[in-house]
Design an enzyme around this catalytic site. Sequence first.
Site, PDB file in Angstrom:
ATOM      1  N   HIS A  47     -32.730 -13.724  23.495  1.00  0.00           N
ATOM      2  CA  HIS A  47     -31.740 -14.556  24.209  1.00  0.00           C
ATOM      3  C   HIS A  47     -30.092 -14.308  25.005  1.00  0.00           C
ATOM      4  CE1 HIS A  47     -28.112 -18.060  23.205  1.00  0.00           C
ATOM      5  NE2 HIS A  47     -29.013 -18.167  23.768  1.00  0.00           N
ATOM      6  N   HIS A  89     -24.438 -18.382  31.045  1.00  0.00           N
ATOM      7  CA  HIS A  89     -24.283 -19.311  30.365  1.00  0.00           C
ATOM      8  C   HIS A  89     -22.812 -19.799  30.352  1.00  0.00           C
ATOM      9  CE1 HIS A  89     -23.571 -22.132  26.647  1.00  0.00           C
ATOM     10  NE2 HIS A  89     -25.230 -21.812  26.820  1.00  0.00           N
TER      11      HIS A  89
END
Length: 284
Positions: A47, A89
């Site tokens: 991730h 992100h």
Amino acid sequence: MNILKNLIIVFLIFIGGCSTTSHSSIKGSGKTENPPIANYTPLIIAHRGASDLEPEHTVLSYKRAIKDKTDFIEIDLRQTKDGELVAIHDKDVERTTNGKGKVQDLTLSQLKKLNAGKDQKIMTIEEIIKEFGLSTNYYIETREDNNGNLVMEQKLIDILNKYKLITKHKVVLQSFSEKSLKKLHSINKNIPLMRLLGDEEVESLTSDTLKNIKKYAYAVGPNAKLVDESFVKKVHAANLKIHVFFDAENERKLTKEMLGLKVDGLFTNNPFYTLDELKQQKTG
């Protein structure tokens, strides 16, 4: 990890542009029993790289993840003011860099002046691919821009085609945006797609919803905190895979539970830790 086996499964699901192929074509039956633990090989997806150990979405983070034998490195994409696709992100740069402002309001040149931690720079998707080539697999998240517009799908696929990542079966694409995934599917039906699910979608998920998702995707991605045995069975009954993600604060608490439920993939901030947990379960 049996990476080749998992990639072959992904390929078989999508070969010939048929994203609706059932698991029966892979396993020889339509049954969804859990496999023996010794044969359980979930995808381990880093991730934002090994983001528990290195600054997220940086070369350091991805190198650490690859060194720790992750199956995929995960990359969040946003588009800059001048149309470049960069790995970050958040909508803005405050949390992950020493700068300020929204990504889509800044040029790549402006973003490159920022420190993303440990003197690392924000990278474009093309820079990441050039750095790692075919030495890893890529799990890439698309999203709408801040105004709800689709801006990156064709550009991303053009880049992936340029480096032959689609034909080499080195990439999975994911999104919370159904609109984005359907656009990707319309451009190239051979790309494995995963539909990320918001918490409210998980709580209200129906068989009909899963059937609709199956028309363009091969997997769904819920938050692990909402996943139990009945949810896994419901997803598998729809011939979909389940790749769970975690809130940072509860990943270690829930990893062992998700492995026990034999989910098909786990997004992890620390691939080494997750692989060690998997090894422990296999050895008892």
